[in-house]
Design a protein around this motif. Sequence first.
Motif, mmCIF file in Angstrom:
data_model
loop_
_atom_site.group_PDB
_atom_site.id
_atom_site.type_symbol
_atom_site.label_atom_id
_atom_site.label_comp_id
_atom_site.label_asym_id
_atom_site.label_seq_id
_atom_site.Cartn_x
_atom_site.Cartn_y
_atom_site.Cartn_z
ATOM 1 N N SER A 1 46.008 35.436 41.472
ATOM 2 C CA SER A 1 45.086 34.347 41.134
ATOM 3 C C SER A 1 44.539 33.696 42.398
ATOM 4 O O SER A 1 43.355 33.334 42.456
ATOM 5 C CB SER A 1 45.801 33.299 40.269
ATOM 6 O OG SER A 1 46.271 33.858 39.069
ATOM 7 N N GLY A 2 45.390 33.546 43.414
ATOM 8 C CA GLY A 2 44.939 32.970 44.676
ATOM 9 C C GLY A 2 43.896 33.836 45.360
ATOM 10 O O GLY A 2 42.892 33.324 45.896
ATOM 11 N N ILE A 3 44.111 35.143 45.342
ATOM 12 C CA ILE A 3 43.126 36.072 45.921
ATOM 13 C C ILE A 3 41.811 35.979 45.157
ATOM 14 O O ILE A 3 40.730 35.968 45.757
ATOM 15 C CB ILE A 3 43.668 37.523 45.884
ATOM 16 C CG1 ILE A 3 44.837 37.679 46.857
ATOM 17 C CG2 ILE A 3 42.574 38.518 46.236
ATOM 18 C CD1 ILE A 3 45.576 38.988 46.698
ATOM 19 N N GLY B 1 39.953 44.611 45.418
ATOM 20 C CA GLY B 1 39.697 43.224 45.767
ATOM 21 C C GLY B 1 40.878 42.525 46.391
ATOM 22 O O GLY B 1 40.713 41.580 47.174
ATOM 23 N N ALA B 2 42.097 42.985 46.070
ATOM 24 C CA ALA B 2 43.292 42.327 46.597
ATOM 25 C C ALA B 2 43.365 42.378 48.114
ATOM 26 O O ALA B 2 43.952 41.497 48.754
ATOM 27 C CB ALA B 2 44.540 42.980 45.993
ATOM 28 N N PHE B 3 42.758 43.407 48.710
ATOM 29 C CA PHE B 3 42.840 43.572 50.164
ATOM 30 C C PHE B 3 41.752 42.815 50.925
ATOM 31 O O PHE B 3 41.817 42.728 52.157
ATOM 32 C CB PHE B 3 42.735 45.061 50.526
ATOM 33 C CG PHE B 3 43.992 45.838 50.286
ATOM 34 C CD1 PHE B 3 45.204 45.394 50.782
ATOM 35 C CD2 PHE B 3 43.974 47.010 49.561
ATOM 36 C CE1 PHE B 3 46.369 46.106 50.572
ATOM 37 C CE2 PHE B 3 45.127 47.742 49.336
ATOM 38 C CZ PHE B 3 46.333 47.272 49.840
ATOM 39 N N ILE B 4 40.766 42.286 50.222
ATOM 40 C CA ILE B 4 39.613 41.691 50.902
ATOM 41 C C ILE B 4 40.035 40.618 51.896
ATOM 42 O O ILE B 4 39.620 40.627 53.061
ATOM 43 C CB ILE B 4 38.626 41.112 49.864
ATOM 44 C CG1 ILE B 4 37.913 42.241 49.111
ATOM 45 C CG2 ILE B 4 37.598 40.204 50.548
ATOM 46 C CD1 ILE B 4 37.004 41.761 48.005
ATOM 47 N N ILE B 5 40.851 39.691 51.444
ATOM 48 C CA ILE B 5 41.234 38.553 52.284
ATOM 49 C C ILE B 5 42.074 39.000 53.471
ATOM 50 O O ILE B 5 41.887 38.525 54.603
ATOM 51 C CB ILE B 5 41.992 37.511 51.446
ATOM 52 C CG1 ILE B 5 41.190 37.168 50.192
ATOM 53 C CG2 ILE B 5 42.268 36.262 52.263
ATOM 54 C CD1 ILE B 5 39.780 36.698 50.463
ATOM 55 N N ILE B 6 42.989 39.930 53.231
ATOM 56 C CA ILE B 6 43.840 40.422 54.326
ATOM 57 C C ILE B 6 42.988 41.127 55.377
ATOM 58 O O ILE B 6 43.121 40.872 56.580
ATOM 59 C CB ILE B 6 44.903 41.406 53.793
ATOM 60 C CG1 ILE B 6 45.757 40.740 52.727
ATOM 61 C CG2 ILE B 6 45.788 41.920 54.915
ATOM 62 C CD1 ILE B 6 46.735 41.667 52.070
ATOM 63 N N ALA C 1 43.755 51.095 51.134
ATOM 64 C CA ALA C 1 43.474 51.495 49.749
ATOM 65 C C ALA C 1 44.753 51.448 48.935
ATOM 66 O O ALA C 1 45.862 51.470 49.479
ATOM 67 C CB ALA C 1 42.887 52.909 49.718
ATOM 68 N N THR C 2 44.581 51.390 47.634
ATOM 69 C CA THR C 2 45.719 51.415 46.714
ATOM 70 C C THR C 2 45.216 51.857 45.345
ATOM 71 O O THR C 2 44.033 52.142 45.170
ATOM 72 C CB THR C 2 46.389 50.037 46.617
ATOM 73 O OG1 THR C 2 47.549 50.126 45.789
ATOM 74 C CG2 THR C 2 45.444 48.996 46.036
ATOM 75 N N GLY C 3 46.128 51.916 44.374
ATOM 76 C CA GLY C 3 45.718 52.237 43.018
ATOM 77 C C GLY C 3 44.938 51.085 42.409
ATOM 78 O O GLY C 3 45.315 49.925 42.566
ATOM 79 N N ALA C 4 43.846 51.393 41.735
ATOM 80 C CA ALA C 4 42.970 50.365 41.162
ATOM 81 C C ALA C 4 43.103 50.370 39.641
ATOM 82 O O ALA C 4 42.788 51.373 38.986
ATOM 83 C CB ALA C 4 41.521 50.625 41.567
ATOM 84 N N VAL D 1 34.456 40.412 39.404
ATOM 85 C CA VAL D 1 35.735 40.998 39.835
ATOM 86 C C VAL D 1 36.787 39.905 39.993
ATOM 87 O O VAL D 1 37.934 40.049 39.544
ATOM 88 C CB VAL D 1 35.565 41.775 41.154
ATOM 89 C CG1 VAL D 1 36.929 42.132 41.752
ATOM 90 C CG2 VAL D 1 34.753 43.049 40.930
ATOM 91 N N SER D 2 36.413 38.804 40.635
ATOM 92 C CA SER D 2 37.371 37.715 40.853
ATOM 93 C C SER D 2 37.795 37.084 39.524
ATOM 94 O O SER D 2 38.961 36.714 39.350
ATOM 95 C CB SER D 2 36.770 36.659 41.781
ATOM 96 O OG SER D 2 35.623 36.066 41.213
ATOM 97 N N TYR D 3 36.855 36.980 38.576
ATOM 98 C CA TYR D 3 37.211 36.423 37.263
ATOM 99 C C TYR D 3 38.213 37.335 36.546
ATOM 100 O O TYR D 3 39.228 36.868 36.002
ATOM 101 C CB TYR D 3 35.963 36.249 36.398
ATOM 102 C CG TYR D 3 36.278 35.812 34.981
ATOM 103 C CD1 TYR D 3 36.561 34.486 34.697
ATOM 104 C CD2 TYR D 3 36.308 36.747 33.939
ATOM 105 C CE1 TYR D 3 36.866 34.088 33.401
ATOM 106 C CE2 TYR D 3 36.617 36.354 32.646
ATOM 107 C CZ TYR D 3 36.895 35.024 32.383
ATOM 108 O OH TYR D 3 37.211 34.641 31.103
#
Length: 573
Positions: A134-136, A80-85, A320-323, A374-376
Amino acid sequence: MTTLTFKPKLFSTLRNYDRKSFTTDLLAGIIVGIVALPLAIAFGIASGVTPEKGIITAIVAGLLISVFGGSKVQIGGPTGAFIIIIYGIIQQYGFEGLTIATLMAGVFLIMFGVLHLGTIIKYIPYPIVVGFTSGIALTIFTTQIKDLFGLTMASVPSDFIEKWIAYVGSFPTIDPWSAAVGVGSVAVIALWPKLFNFSPFTSHFSLLRKLPGSLIAIILMTIAVLLLKQYMGVSSVETIGDRFSISSQLPGAQVPVLSWDVIKSLVSPAITIAILGAIESLLSATVADGVIGDRHDSNTELIAQGVANLASPIFGGIPATGAIARTMTNINNGGRTPVAGIVHAAVLLLIFLFLMPLAQYIPMACLAGVLVIVSYNMSGWRSFMSIMKNPKSDVIVLWVTFLLTVIFDLTIAIEVGLICACLLFMRRMAETTDVKVISDEINPEEEESDFQLGNLEHLTIPEGVEVYEINGPYFFGAGNRFEEIMGALRHQRQHPKVRIIRMRKVPFVDSTGIHNLTNLCLMSQGEGIQVVLSGVNENVQAVLHKAGFDTMLGEENICSHINLALARAKELI
């Protein structure tokens, strides 16, 4: 010179591998593959690409991270961290721009590992990590409002504030059936684990407990929507098939056309992808270490992440990255070697080849519900609130990073957040360096090693001698402060004949410290004052020697102990 250390955990764990280990890894890999399926689809769609690209990323990157990684249990894939980028890069540069940026990020990650930066990246301040995470999370939640409630909108603005204004204006167009599916999905995912806290369910349905709530929600809501369409004529609930054409064909390898102008324009987002991927993967590996009692190899892990991000875009995937969530699922289900991660990738491949066409029936509102959960989970609101009780400097860094992530983008947030953290770190370091003026005598009871020579009697400072002691690193922040203190004291005191500067508690000195010390020595000599340095350790003395202090002051005026420095001062007087 640093030597390259690349030691994938897979090869060391296979030396003593047995059937029992394979059985537990196989079960864990199957479960993690099932858990990763809905997330890969949801992350792919939310990032602005097709659902199969999310699964391809989980397959290719997940396989390579497990084969070459420095952690035994790390599970890699889209997060999820990459979604915005990703969404921002696609909007500005298109999918080909994202492919190039991901390839560049892969190169940067490999360089991080080769240059042994793995341990350094782990020291990025915690408020920055919590702030942009938190911002993401808030940004991901915001992007899902349209699909969650089935709002009718011509387009969704990219700006955070404009997006919410548009949502409020479009709220009368809410589709009750889509909203029911979306809210129902959130409820199923949230309540599914709690269902098995009741004893009647625990004993009879232990296998079901291992299935993720997101998969259960997708199955239930997909069936419900199909029944609504078939028997009640409800066609307002949008599905993946309504928005995308699903393909189960593996893509061929394609390398994009590279140009220097495009590469230059994508350096900033590529670095952001690399830094975020490094932080998230190493954070995940560190958390896993604490659970399984192992120790990962940070630099090997970064190289593996780089290889994965080189291969993923070539086959049409995304960064991708470690989840953390999937890695913990792997651990909780018995996975203890990288074989579990390889099995997870194989399971996803089989699903992609044989079941992918069924994904077209999944409701978009259900996927939005998955991403809301996921965001929560990603928001870390408890950590956010705990940092609010910390010093103001940490709170400032937290809020600056958070607000920049939400209002602008993650690239700016990370850059500015790191700058703020560095500035605050420098200020704190400067505050730890103190300058003390010793007037009449030196008490041996307050000393440590400087009284190795001579007896432990009080040392009287002769008339015409000033003694200053620097406590702490003599770097650019503290150097200026020392110069200011010295300048103020010069106006308050009569000029001495000898000025002793004790440096026994100075672990290092940088170029600014050398510059300020040089100015002090030259100014003192101009006033007819001889400077004597005391207690200089070997490392600092080597730096001063290169700077020419032995020539400027004379080697006899650089002493190893205060006893010798005072004796030298008496000679000079």
